[in-house]
Scaffold this active site. Structure first.
Site, PDB file in Angstrom:
ATOM      1  N   ARG A  26     -12.482 -11.911 -17.531  1.00 24.03           N
ATOM      2  CA  ARG A  26     -13.520 -12.286 -16.552  1.00 24.03           C
ATOM      3  C   ARG A  26     -12.918 -12.972 -15.328  1.00 24.03           C
ATOM      4  O   ARG A  26     -13.537 -13.869 -14.738  1.00 24.03           O
ATOM      5  CB  ARG A  26     -14.575 -13.194 -17.183  1.00 24.03           C
ATOM      6  CG  ARG A  26     -15.446 -12.502 -18.230  1.00 24.03           C
ATOM      7  CD  ARG A  26     -16.664 -13.352 -18.558  1.00 24.03           C
ATOM      8  NE  ARG A  26     -17.286 -12.896 -19.794  1.00 24.03           N
ATOM      9  CZ  ARG A  26     -17.737 -13.686 -20.755  1.00 24.03           C
ATOM     10  NH1 ARG A  26     -17.637 -15.004 -20.635  1.00 24.03           N
ATOM     11  NH2 ARG A  26     -18.291 -13.198 -21.835  1.00 24.03           N
ATOM     12  N   ARG A  30     -18.200 -15.467 -11.628  1.00 20.01           N
ATOM     13  CA  ARG A  30     -19.016 -16.478 -10.951  1.00 20.01           C
ATOM     14  C   ARG A  30     -18.273 -17.744 -10.542  1.00 20.01           C
ATOM     15  O   ARG A  30     -18.800 -18.531  -9.760  1.00 20.01           O
ATOM     16  CB  ARG A  30     -20.205 -16.845 -11.854  1.00 20.01           C
ATOM     17  CG  ARG A  30     -21.263 -15.758 -11.944  1.00 20.01           C
ATOM     18  CD  ARG A  30     -22.369 -16.155 -12.908  1.00 20.01           C
ATOM     19  NE  ARG A  30     -21.921 -16.088 -14.302  1.00 20.01           N
ATOM     20  CZ  ARG A  30     -22.624 -16.540 -15.332  1.00 20.01           C
ATOM     21  NH1 ARG A  30     -23.799 -17.128 -15.127  1.00 20.01           N
ATOM     22  NH2 ARG A  30     -22.167 -16.417 -16.554  1.00 20.01           N
ATOM     23  N   ARG A  39     -22.654 -10.974  -5.182  1.00 14.64           N
ATOM     24  CA  ARG A  39     -23.731 -10.844  -6.176  1.00 14.64           C
ATOM     25  C   ARG A  39     -25.105 -11.027  -5.528  1.00 14.64           C
ATOM     26  O   ARG A  39     -26.083 -10.354  -5.920  1.00 14.64           O
ATOM     27  CB  ARG A  39     -23.512 -11.876  -7.297  1.00 14.64           C
ATOM     28  CG  ARG A  39     -24.621 -11.943  -8.336  1.00 14.64           C
ATOM     29  CD  ARG A  39     -24.758 -10.648  -9.109  1.00 14.64           C
ATOM     30  NE  ARG A  39     -25.886 -10.712 -10.048  1.00 14.64           N
ATOM     31  CZ  ARG A  39     -27.139 -10.449  -9.720  1.00 14.64           C
ATOM     32  NH1 ARG A  39     -27.445 -10.090  -8.476  1.00 14.64           N
ATOM     33  NH2 ARG A  39     -28.101 -10.532 -10.614  1.00 14.64           N
ATOM     34  N   ASP A  76     -19.212  -3.769 -17.398  1.00 19.24           N
ATOM     35  CA  ASP A  76     -19.760  -4.470 -18.549  1.00 19.24           C
ATOM     36  C   ASP A  76     -19.724  -3.537 -19.747  1.00 19.24           C
ATOM     37  O   ASP A  76     -19.843  -2.308 -19.597  1.00 19.24           O
ATOM     38  CB  ASP A  76     -21.202  -4.924 -18.278  1.00 19.24           C
ATOM     39  CG  ASP A  76     -21.702  -5.909 -19.328  1.00 19.24           C
ATOM     40  OD1 ASP A  76     -21.479  -7.123 -19.159  1.00 19.24           O
ATOM     41  OD2 ASP A  76     -22.297  -5.454 -20.323  1.00 19.24           O
ATOM     42  N   TYR A 152     -25.696  -5.178 -29.856  1.00 19.18           N
ATOM     43  CA  TYR A 152     -26.643  -5.332 -28.747  1.00 19.18           C
ATOM     44  C   TYR A 152     -27.695  -4.223 -28.777  1.00 19.18           C
ATOM     45  O   TYR A 152     -28.872  -4.464 -28.499  1.00 19.18           O
ATOM     46  CB  TYR A 152     -25.893  -5.299 -27.411  1.00 19.18           C
ATOM     47  CG  TYR A 152     -25.085  -6.531 -27.125  1.00 19.18           C
ATOM     48  CD1 TYR A 152     -25.665  -7.643 -26.507  1.00 19.18           C
ATOM     49  CD2 TYR A 152     -23.744  -6.602 -27.471  1.00 19.18           C
ATOM     50  CE1 TYR A 152     -24.923  -8.780 -26.233  1.00 19.18           C
ATOM     51  CE2 TYR A 152     -22.991  -7.732 -27.207  1.00 19.18           C
ATOM     52  CZ  TYR A 152     -23.581  -8.818 -26.591  1.00 19.18           C
ATOM     53  OH  TYR A 152     -22.843  -9.945 -26.338  1.00 19.18           O
TER      54      TYR A 152
END
Length: 347
Positions: A26, A30, A39, A76, A152
């Protein structure tokens, strides 16, 4: 053959480099203000992943700040369920939301037809990134491992213990196997598509492998990963593959021996001495600094980084975190980490 101009590829070939190559899971995200600016320009996280110009931009952003030895494509693991036709959304403050797959009727609505077309924006992102990378910095492509992605898909969201997916695997193993097989086929094709677009290494993220008991780990973690690796290696034998069975504990040894991966990513929980004595003799290892410690910084960070380098430096090692970098991580802490690993004097 090892590549002296790309330390990451040399280590994945079994060489020892000092200092070790480093990148961070990552590393595009952010904690970077430039990422947050990009974003804001799109409606959703999924839109960002599927807009090649923007996804390529955020992939390259960390390389402009830090001398990392690899880049990893911004995407992702849930792109694969999206490609299979499952409804996938990322809700701000809540995480991913999917239409749950809990029976054969719902599963039958998903399929491989059109999947590669839905994945094509990622391939374009790869091409754009490769064109902008510094010399000697390979791009890593990735996918989620079938077990982790399936959790998921079945749960319809993230969960603390993956109980829904585990229950379905126990209750209806044949149906669950169909889902896993679908993910194996799609994921292998997806990785090969990333290779065709320019990726020079790959990583398979099995973020929830630690929730499986020993027999489940063999059936739902090792076997599907082995199948993906075999399919990729059949067409791209020169491409190294890193497997990241997070939470596997001692089962990481069996994972390293049986899946065919070229290197094993180590999470923060694995003791350095055990990695050195038990796992590293089997091949290159990657990891395993605690992301929370990187966010906290200070003398404890310095000491731990030096210990990791000392314990793992005599074998093939890629410096990385034990999981993804946290959004609250101060940029100056990442700068300090780079100086510690690279051996540069503190500013």
């Amino acid at each position: 053959m090892s590549n002296p101009h790309a330390p990451l590829l040399s280590v994945l070939n079994g060489d020892i480099c000092s200092p070790p190559p480093m990148w961070l899971m990552r590393q595009a995200g952010r904690y970077l203000p430039e990422y947050r600016d990009v974003r804001k320009s799109v409606a959703s996280f999924l839109d960002l992943c599927l807009t090649p110009k923007l996804a390529a931009e955020v992939t390259l952003q960390p390389l402009r700040r830090f001398p990392f030895d690899a880049s990893i494509v911004f995407s992702d693991i849930l792109i694969v369920p999206f490609a299979l036709g499952q409804t996938v959304a990322f809700v701000e403050g809540e995480g991913p939301k999917l239409d749950p797959v809990r029976d054969g009727k719902v599963l039958a609505k998903l399929g491989l037809t059109g999947a590669q077309g839905r994945l094509s924006p990622v391939y374009e992102t790869v091409e754009r990134v490769v064109a902008g990378l510094p010399a000697g910095v390979p791009l890593i492509g990735f996918c989620g491992a079938p077990w982790t992605v399936a959790t998921y898909m079945v749960e319809g969201a993230g969960s603390k213990d993956q109980a829904g997916a585990r229950a379905l695997a126990y209750r209806d193993p044949e149906m669950f196997q169909v889902l896993i097989d679908m993910l194996v086929e799609t994921s292998a094709a997806y990785l090969l598509g990333q290779v065709d677009a320019g990726c020079r290494a790959l990583q398979i993220f099995d973020s929830w492998s630690g929730s499986l008991p020993e027999d489940g780990f063999a059936k739902w973690c090792i076997a599907p990963t082995k199948a993906i690796v075999a399919r990729v290696k059949a067409q791209a034998p020169e491409i190294p593959i890193i497997g990241f069975p997070r939470g596997a504990g001692p089962s990481a040894v069996r994972y390293a021996r049986e899946t065919g991966v070229d290197a094993v990513g180590c999470d923060t929980s694995l003791p350095l001495e055990w990695i050195r004595d038990t796992l590293q003799p089997l091949g290159p290892v990657q990891g395993n600094l605690d992301p929370v410690l990187l966010a906290a910084g200070g003398p404890e960070l310095d000491a731990r980084v030096r210990l990791i380098l000392a314990e793992l430096g005599d074998g093939p090692h890629i410096f990385n975190l034990g999981h993804g970098i946290l959004p609250e991580t101060p940029i100056e802490n990442v700068e300090r980490l780079v100086r510690l690993v690279k051996g540069e004097a503190f500013a």
